[in-house]
Design an enzyme around this catalytic site. Sequence first.
Site, PDB file in Angstrom:
ATOM      1  N   ASN A  23       0.806  -1.221   0.000  1.00 35.46           N
ATOM      2  CA  ASN A  23       0.000   0.000   0.000  1.00 35.46           C
ATOM      3  C   ASN A  23       0.843   1.276   0.000  1.00 35.46           C
ATOM      4  OD1 ASN A  23      -2.209  -1.605  -0.063  1.00 35.46           O
ATOM      5  ND2 ASN A  23      -2.877  -1.205   2.049  1.00 35.46           N
ATOM      6  N   ARG A 121     -16.872   0.762  -1.888  1.00 36.54           N
ATOM      7  CA  ARG A 121     -15.617   1.332  -2.393  1.00 36.54           C
ATOM      8  C   ARG A 121     -15.855   2.481  -3.378  1.00 36.54           C
ATOM      9  NH1 ARG A 121     -10.648  -2.686  -2.195  1.00 36.54           N
ATOM     10  NH2 ARG A 121      -9.884  -0.882  -1.098  1.00 36.54           N
TER      11      ARG A 121
HETATM   12  C1  UD1 Z   1      -6.656   1.629   1.440  1.00 39.17           C
HETATM   13  C2  UD1 Z   1      -5.833   0.380   1.391  1.00 39.17           C
HETATM   14  C3  UD1 Z   1      -6.651  -0.825   1.835  1.00 39.17           C
HETATM   15  C4  UD1 Z   1      -7.273  -0.560   3.200  1.00 39.17           C
HETATM   16  C5  UD1 Z   1      -8.007   0.775   3.227  1.00 39.17           C
HETATM   17  C6  UD1 Z   1      -8.474   1.152   4.617  1.00 39.17           C
HETATM   18  C7  UD1 Z   1      -4.309   0.898  -0.425  1.00 39.17           C
HETATM   19  C8  UD1 Z   1      -3.832   0.576  -1.775  1.00 39.17           C
HETATM   20  N1  UD1 Z   1      -5.370   0.195   0.028  1.00 39.17           N
HETATM   21  O1  UD1 Z   1      -7.731   1.443   0.526  1.00 39.17           O
HETATM   22  O2  UD1 Z   1      -5.794  -1.964   1.889  1.00 39.17           O
HETATM   23  O3  UD1 Z   1      -8.192  -1.587   3.499  1.00 39.17           O
HETATM   24  O4  UD1 Z   1      -7.136   1.828   2.769  1.00 39.17           O
HETATM   25  O5  UD1 Z   1      -7.424   1.177   5.511  1.00 39.17           O
HETATM   26  O6  UD1 Z   1      -3.745   1.721   0.271  1.00 39.17           O
HETATM   27  N2  UD1 Z   1     -14.571   6.046   0.644  1.00 39.17           N
HETATM   28  C9  UD1 Z   1     -15.573   6.867   0.171  1.00 39.17           C
HETATM   29  N3  UD1 Z   1     -15.282   7.674  -0.907  1.00 39.17           N
HETATM   30  C10 UD1 Z   1     -14.052   7.683  -1.505  1.00 39.17           C
HETATM   31  C11 UD1 Z   1     -13.039   6.856  -0.998  1.00 39.17           C
HETATM   32  C12 UD1 Z   1     -13.328   6.030   0.089  1.00 39.17           C
HETATM   33  O7  UD1 Z   1     -16.681   6.878   0.681  1.00 39.17           O
HETATM   34  O8  UD1 Z   1     -13.857   8.435  -2.467  1.00 39.17           O
HETATM   35  C13 UD1 Z   1     -14.871   5.134   1.774  1.00 39.17           C
HETATM   36  C14 UD1 Z   1     -14.766   3.676   1.340  1.00 39.17           C
HETATM   37  O9  UD1 Z   1     -15.952   3.219   0.724  1.00 39.17           O
HETATM   38  C15 UD1 Z   1     -14.454   2.976   2.647  1.00 39.17           C
HETATM   39  C16 UD1 Z   1     -13.629   4.019   3.399  1.00 39.17           C
HETATM   40  O10 UD1 Z   1     -13.848   5.267   2.761  1.00 39.17           O
HETATM   41  O11 UD1 Z   1     -15.629   2.717   3.364  1.00 39.17           O
HETATM   42  C17 UD1 Z   1     -12.136   3.710   3.429  1.00 39.17           C
HETATM   43  O12 UD1 Z   1     -11.641   3.716   2.127  1.00 39.17           O
HETATM   44  P1  UD1 Z   1     -10.164   4.238   1.801  1.00 39.17           P
HETATM   45  O13 UD1 Z   1      -9.509   4.726   3.039  1.00 39.17           O
HETATM   46  O14 UD1 Z   1     -10.271   5.175   0.651  1.00 39.17           O
HETATM   47  O15 UD1 Z   1      -9.471   2.907   1.339  1.00 39.17           O
HETATM   48  P2  UD1 Z   1      -8.589   2.689   0.051  1.00 39.17           P
HETATM   49  O16 UD1 Z   1      -7.706   3.856  -0.177  1.00 39.17           O
HETATM   50  O17 UD1 Z   1      -9.447   2.187  -1.041  1.00 39.17           O
END
Ligand code: UD1
Length: 418
Positions: A23, A121
Amino acid sequence: METFTIEGGRPLSGSLRIQGAKNAALPILAAAVLAEGQFHIYDVPHLKDIDVMLQILNELGANAKHTDGCVDLDTTSLSVSHVPDDLMGQMRSSIFLAGPLLARLGEVTISRPGGCLIGERRIDLHLAGLTALGAKMEEAEGYITFRAKQLRGTNIFLSFPSVGATENVMMAAVLAKGMTRICNAAREPEIVDLQNFLNAMGARIRGAGTDTIEIQGVPRLRSVSYRIIPDRIVTGTHLLAVGVAQGHIELTNTIPEHLTALIEVARSCGVEIKTYHDIMEVKSTSRPRAYDRIITSPFPGFPTDLQAQLMVFLAQAKGTSVIKETVFEGRFKHVNELARMGASIYVDLGSAIIRGVSRFTGTSVEATDLRAGAALVLAGLAAEGTTTVEQIHHIDRGYDRLELQLQRLGARISRISQ
Ligand code: UD1
């Protein structure tokens, strides 16, 4: 199609060097797009998602090679702003290219990203962040295009501290005119690693690791050599493997401060953990004690990426434990598979109530996503008899040949190709 076959009931022993962090490596490889030149990035794990990222970079006109954990990447002739759809669909981290390509080329076209099916996601925070920096967004026929001759710094408040959105905005803002301030930013160690990488390239960023990150735009960046931090989730998986299978191991190339939440839980359940410098010594000789209630949350809270592995550990504990998942709503798919191995877990409204059992029984189970797959492997290490884990391509997204790592620690696990 490949599977893992595990003969359970063997305590772990020996020493293992932890791989670089997936990550951290994924956004850092994307961030390299921001400068022209030759990069050498060390400790990049050999994973499916890294292969996809390098394939995308090559299709965009860069030249990337990955040998023995080092990525040699020349971004000089990168000129394509459309991320190929088929590759975009293969992993969520392809979204990381939106910010850097927009900043470098003034335009980027992406489609909706793929990835593990662990919840909705959404990408709305990524899109809103790039728009706030002054990019014009158009969405048509499944494609999203951003255009901006010059991005402009601004204040951005994230309604949730999304790891990916924080990183995407950071990468876009480094070449923007003026100052960008990200409020309610995610605080994960991988964000600090990205800040360190970008600053080594000549960016002016401070505050990563806190909830406010300030990025003073600079006109250009340069290529660098850089080493990726160790993978805290892989470290945590092995720590819990000892808790599940018993034994005594040493993990090197770790940063124990990145795992404070897990270490606290594991210690209070009876796992002995000693840390010195980058070494963690982990010992467990008896069934763990239950833990009343763990709530997954953004860093420094308990990581959602270790929830499934922790569940296996607690499923063998003396007593009843509760885990509440607050980050990804779809992240309990391992529960049914664990039940098939004899675990007693009841899920209600985002919480798993786990009644510890004294043993699991080996059977054939299916990895439904990356961390759920790792959890099933841990269960197999402790189970009586043989466990077969199917769909291990999910596990290969995050663990650099997990079977070799566990073999090094004395486990009887093999990869079977059918
Ligand atoms: C990253 C990690 C993943 C980890 C996650 C949470 C990487 C490559 N992956 O994923 O392994 O499980 O952090 O620690 O670093 N959300 C929204 N809108 C957005 C983006 C996110 O609502 O535009 C929500 C998602 O649906 C989820 C939450 O925020 O419920 C956390 O997502 P996020 O922190 O963005 O995770 P990732 O970056 O996808």
